[in-house]
Design an enzyme around this catalytic site. Structure first.
Site, mmCIF file in Angstrom:
data_model
loop_
_atom_site.group_PDB
_atom_site.id
_atom_site.type_symbol
_atom_site.label_atom_id
_atom_site.label_comp_id
_atom_site.label_asym_id
_atom_site.label_seq_id
_atom_site.Cartn_x
_atom_site.Cartn_y
_atom_site.Cartn_z
ATOM 1 N N GLY B 283 0.933 -1.044 0.061
ATOM 2 C CA GLY B 283 0.335 0.014 0.459
ATOM 3 C C GLY B 283 0.818 1.037 0.251
ATOM 4 C CD GLU B 284 4.320 2.786 2.842
ATOM 5 O OE1 GLU B 284 5.123 3.189 2.382
ATOM 6 O OE2 GLU B 284 4.305 2.296 4.282
#
Lengths: 316, 316
Positions: B283-284
């Protein structure tokens, strides 16, 4: 490869602020790169791209969609900065150089006998060896040579078995009749050149630029410089080294899977899994140059991220 | 998208010094980007990466391998520059910003009722809308939110059908029992929140950061800014827009295929083919940030290469 650097890099990887394994293949890449650079927290600062160019006598057999003079025209394009590899090298922050190998003297038509004699092959290997900058920290080798997918396919067939039809592809874009012609030409070359020792195969089918790529890949290993392999032609050069010694490519990663159909089988034979699969079939080192960014991303995360302790993050 | 820019870019592509189609997917990418930027020879100069963070009431059900306080700890890590997305944004030359959405007020546990009421959802959408820099020329939206693979899986199940088991994955790394627990929690949420209109689904399962991503993606379209989608969570946000209008994601390309198992099915539903497949599941915005380089490579070739006429190369 440096075992203690690999261990230290692996330990660092486990402390970074991410769930274990969450960066997937980037984690393995960073540890592999660290092991070849001999430091647990490496940087990628001096990538080198070398493009080798050669001409092929086998073009007399009508195996390419482009005329042989395109090789020298494209060398001029490389030197003027107008080719794809120029743009990709600049984007990747790589120093790019071009080595044209005796373009006025194409290799011999391999349907009539060996493309190169031993002396010509060694000279080309030496050109590749000498083209590597020992201060580089990453190497991509690319090529230009009208007719060279035919040479590369013949090398693969000679070293891995199968016929021309198994290894021939459309190259720069031959039609169905051209593809059949390529397969026949390869079969004729395999019959005319019965030697199967790796260096004999390289001499038999050429070309000079393929030998130069093999020389550069071997030199990189001696200098501890990791290599990103490009597509079909570059992989044929690497395959010659792999058949000499299966460990000879431990410092190499496959940059991409080419659209040239038989590339996947060549990578399988070398036990390399490509980083990218974007349908490229240009050569020049283009796919590998795009993959430089993947390696840089891996190393940037590995060497730049905070650890759980540094960031005060609970580690699950 | 601008039709005449796309046509002019396509025409330019056909004149560049390479065999037709030899740059594979990079050619399509460059033409697509040109169409959204409204110019046949675009540049990528101002990529923006925005990370949205939110907390999830459903963490009370024990769906994550990490405690909920990691969300705020990771926001501090983003702000200090220590996370993967910081390194990847810097490498891609992207401006990165972080928006923490009411971390002290997690969404409601969706097994008990809707995660957000309409007001909270609209506020989060507006935060995303407002976070986009109209002068950016490329957008990546990423997220941080312990528990949000559970929200994303519930959104996918509600919009595309299937049960918790079809969409739940290991997220940051739950074990087999945790995976079963996640599937049960999603099934309980689906039963408790029977509404299936896209915006109702977003309210039902949250979270604030997912709504913010949807808002940012929608704003990018209004501004003519192409978007590279990240993984499982980002795709759930995009899916809400796609279910509102299948054309709503024409300005988006899928950056990568996440290791989170059901991501591929989500991309299939949106008819998006990922640029990368490197086993990432962080993610991120990390996978999309790596893919920025692929888009930059496509545009660098397209806008920087010489034509056959300029280079004096025979075009076959």
């Amino acid at each position: 490869a440096n075992h203690s650097a690999a261990e230290a890099a692996s330990e660092r990887n486990g402390m970074l602020t991410k769930p274990p394994g969450a960066l997937g293949r980037l984690e393995d890449l960073a540890i592999w790169y660290a092991s070849w650079r001999g430091t647990p927290r490496p940087r990628v600062e001096r990538p080198q791209v070398i493009v080798f160019a050669g001409n092929h006598g086998v073009t007399a057999q009508g195996v390419s969609a482009f005329p042989a003079e395109v090789t020298v025209q494209m060398v001029a394009n490389f030197e003027a900065g107008g080719a794809a590899i120029n743009q990709l090298s600049r984007l990747a922050g790589a120093e790019m150089s071009v080595h044209a190998l005796d373009l006025d003297s194409p290799t011999q038509d391999f349907t009539q006998g060996p493309a190169m004699d031993g002396g010509a092959c060694v000279a080309a290997l030496a050109t590749g060896w000498g083209a590597v900058d020992p201060s580089a920290d990453l190497l991509v080798v690319g090529e230009m040579g009208i007719g060279n997918t035919t040479s590369a396919a013949a090398i693969a067939a000679a070293l891995l078995g199968g016929t021309g039809a198994d290894w021939a592809g459309r190259g720069t874009g031959v039609d169905d009749a051209g593809l059949r012609r390529k397969a026949e030409v390869i079969d004729a070359g395999l019959a005319k050149n019965p030697w199967r020792a790796p260096m004999d195969v390289l001499c038999s089918f050429g070309g000079r630029e393929i030998a130069a790529m093999a020389g550069a890949i071997a030199r990189a290993r001696a200098e501890g410089i990791p290599v990103i392999l490009d597509g079909f032609i570059c992989s044929a050069a690497a395959l010659v080294l792999h058949k000499c010694d299966p460990a000879a490519l431990d410092h190499c990663v496959a940059g991409h899977l080419s659209e040239e159909g038989a590339h996947g089988a060549m990578l399988d034979a070398m036990e390399k899994s490509p980083l990218l699969s974007l349908g490229l079939r240009l050569g020049e080192g283009s796919g590998a140059a795009v993959a430089i960014h993947i390696l840089k991303a891996a190393v940037a995360c590995h060497s730049g991220m905070a650890t759980f302790a540094e960031a005060g993050v609970s580690d699950g």
